[in-house]
Design a protein around this motif. Structure first.
Motif, PDB file in Angstrom:
ATOM      1  N   GLY A 142       0.810  -1.219   0.000  1.00  0.00           N
ATOM      2  CA  GLY A 142       0.000   0.000   0.000  1.00  0.00           C
ATOM      3  C   GLY A 142       0.837   1.259   0.000  1.00  0.00           C
ATOM      4  O   GLY A 142       0.558   2.206  -0.744  1.00  0.00           O
ATOM      5  N   THR A 143       1.862   1.279   0.820  1.00  0.00           N
ATOM      6  CA  THR A 143       2.733   2.448   0.912  1.00  0.00           C
ATOM      7  C   THR A 143       3.471   2.697  -0.396  1.00  0.00           C
ATOM      8  O   THR A 143       3.533   3.830  -0.885  1.00  0.00           O
ATOM      9  CB  THR A 143       3.746   2.272   2.062  1.00  0.00           C
ATOM     10  N   LEU A 144       4.027   1.649  -0.982  1.00  0.00           N
ATOM     11  CA  LEU A 144       4.785   1.818  -2.224  1.00  0.00           C
ATOM     12  C   LEU A 144       3.890   2.226  -3.387  1.00  0.00           C
ATOM     13  O   LEU A 144       4.287   3.035  -4.224  1.00  0.00           O
ATOM     14  CB  LEU A 144       5.551   0.540  -2.561  1.00  0.00           C
ATOM     15  N   GLU A 145       2.680   1.672  -3.443  1.00  0.00           N
ATOM     16  CA  GLU A 145       1.756   2.065  -4.512  1.00  0.00           C
ATOM     17  C   GLU A 145       1.362   3.528  -4.377  1.00  0.00           C
ATOM     18  O   GLU A 145       1.353   4.270  -5.351  1.00  0.00           O
ATOM     19  CB  GLU A 145       0.520   1.168  -4.501  1.00  0.00           C
ATOM     20  N   GLU A 146       1.057   3.937  -3.158  1.00  0.00           N
ATOM     21  CA  GLU A 146       0.583   5.301  -2.922  1.00  0.00           C
ATOM     22  C   GLU A 146       1.684   6.345  -3.052  1.00  0.00           C
ATOM     23  O   GLU A 146       1.486   7.393  -3.670  1.00  0.00           O
ATOM     24  CB  GLU A 146      -0.046   5.392  -1.528  1.00  0.00           C
ATOM     25  N   LEU A 147       2.848   6.079  -2.476  1.00  0.00           N
ATOM     26  CA  LEU A 147       3.878   7.112  -2.382  1.00  0.00           C
ATOM     27  C   LEU A 147       4.967   7.030  -3.441  1.00  0.00           C
ATOM     28  O   LEU A 147       5.665   8.016  -3.691  1.00  0.00           O
ATOM     29  CB  LEU A 147       4.524   7.074  -0.993  1.00  0.00           C
ATOM     30  N   ALA A 148       5.139   5.857  -4.056  1.00  0.00           N
ATOM     31  CA  ALA A 148       6.254   5.710  -4.988  1.00  0.00           C
ATOM     32  C   ALA A 148       5.836   5.220  -6.375  1.00  0.00           C
ATOM     33  O   ALA A 148       6.688   5.022  -7.236  1.00  0.00           O
ATOM     34  CB  ALA A 148       7.297   4.758  -4.398  1.00  0.00           C
ATOM     35  N   GLY A 149       4.548   5.023  -6.599  1.00  0.00           N
ATOM     36  CA  GLY A 149       4.096   4.582  -7.910  1.00  0.00           C
ATOM     37  C   GLY A 149       4.531   3.176  -8.277  1.00  0.00           C
ATOM     38  O   GLY A 149       4.676   2.841  -9.447  1.00  0.00           O
ATOM     39  N   VAL A 150       4.744   2.337  -7.279  1.00  0.00           N
ATOM     40  CA  VAL A 150       5.191   0.965  -7.489  1.00  0.00           C
ATOM     41  C   VAL A 150       3.984   0.033  -7.436  1.00  0.00           C
ATOM     42  O   VAL A 150       3.206   0.076  -6.490  1.00  0.00           O
ATOM     43  CB  VAL A 150       6.219   0.559  -6.409  1.00  0.00           C
ATOM     44  N   LYS A 151       3.835  -0.807  -8.452  1.00  0.00           N
ATOM     45  CA  LYS A 151       2.726  -1.756  -8.518  1.00  0.00           C
ATOM     46  C   LYS A 151       3.230  -3.150  -8.142  1.00  0.00           C
ATOM     47  O   LYS A 151       4.202  -3.645  -8.718  1.00  0.00           O
ATOM     48  CB  LYS A 151       2.147  -1.784  -9.933  1.00  0.00           C
ATOM     49  N   SER A 152       2.565  -3.775  -7.197  1.00  0.00           N
ATOM     50  CA  SER A 152       2.920  -5.136  -6.810  1.00  0.00           C
ATOM     51  C   SER A 152       2.407  -6.118  -7.856  1.00  0.00           C
ATOM     52  O   SER A 152       1.246  -6.078  -8.251  1.00  0.00           O
ATOM     53  CB  SER A 152       2.310  -5.466  -5.446  1.00  0.00           C
ATOM     54  N   VAL A 153       3.294  -7.017  -8.304  1.00  0.00           N
ATOM     55  CA  VAL A 153       2.902  -8.040  -9.269  1.00  0.00           C
ATOM     56  C   VAL A 153       2.802  -9.414  -8.619  1.00  0.00           C
ATOM     57  O   VAL A 153       2.551 -10.401  -9.306  1.00  0.00           O
ATOM     58  CB  VAL A 153       3.871  -8.088 -10.470  1.00  0.00           C
ATOM     59  N   GLY A 154       2.982  -9.469  -7.311  1.00  0.00           N
ATOM     60  CA  GLY A 154       2.843 -10.734  -6.606  1.00  0.00           C
ATOM     61  C   GLY A 154       3.755 -10.799  -5.400  1.00  0.00           C
ATOM     62  O   GLY A 154       4.514  -9.883  -5.121  1.00  0.00           O
TER      63      GLY A 154
END
Length: 123
Positions: A18-30
Motif C-alpha cells: 500500500g505504501t509503495l503504490e501510494e507514495l512511490a508509484g510501485v505496482k505489486s505483481v505478486g
C-alpha cells in the motif's frame, strides 16, 4: 514500476504494498513467503518485474538465497533487501551477493520510498 515482494509477514507485506503504490508509484505483481517460491517465480517471470523486495528471514529458507538467484537479472532490475537485521555484516553480505540496496524495516522506510521514486516511480 513492477515489484515482486518476498515477505512472510502478511501485515508487513500489505502495508508495504500500500505504501509503495501510494507514495512511490510501485505496482505489486505478486508475492511469496519462502525462498524457494520467490526464486522460482523470479526465474519463471524474468521480464515481469523491475524490482524485488526481499526479507531475509522467511517461512522457509533465506532472502540471501533469493538475492543469489537474481544474479542473472537484467541490468535494469533491482534487488532490495528490507529487514529488521540490517547490521553492517548483513549489509556487506547482501551487497556481496548482488543486492542493490539494504534497508532496515524500523528506520529506513522513507529511504526505501525515496529509492523507489528515484528508480522511476512517482516524482
Amino acid at each position: 514500476m513492477r515489484a515482486y515482494i518476498i515477505e512472510d509477514n502478511p501485515t508487513i507485506r500489505e502495508n508495504l504494498v500500500g505504501t509503495l503504490e501510494e507514495l512511490a508509484g510501485v505496482k505489486s505483481v505478486g508475492f511469496s513467503e519462502t525462498e524457494g517460491q520467490g526464486a522460482q517465480w523470479l526465474q519463471d517471470h524474468r521480464d515481469k518485474w523491475d524490482l524485488v523486495i526481499v526479507d531475509l528471514f522467511l517461512k522457509q529458507g533465506s532472502g540471501l538465497g533469493v538475492i543469489e538467484a537474481c544474479k542473472q537479472r537484467d541490468p535494469r532490475q533491482r534487488v532490495i533487501v528490507l529487514t529488521n537485521y540490517a547490521t553492517p555484516d548483513i549489509r556487506t553480505r547482501c551487497y556481496q551477493l548482488g543486492a542493490d540496496a539494504v534497508f532496515d524495516k524500523s528506520t529506513d522506510i522513507d529511504s526505501l520510498i525515496d529509492f523507489c521514486v528515484d528508480l522511476g516511480g512517482v516524482n
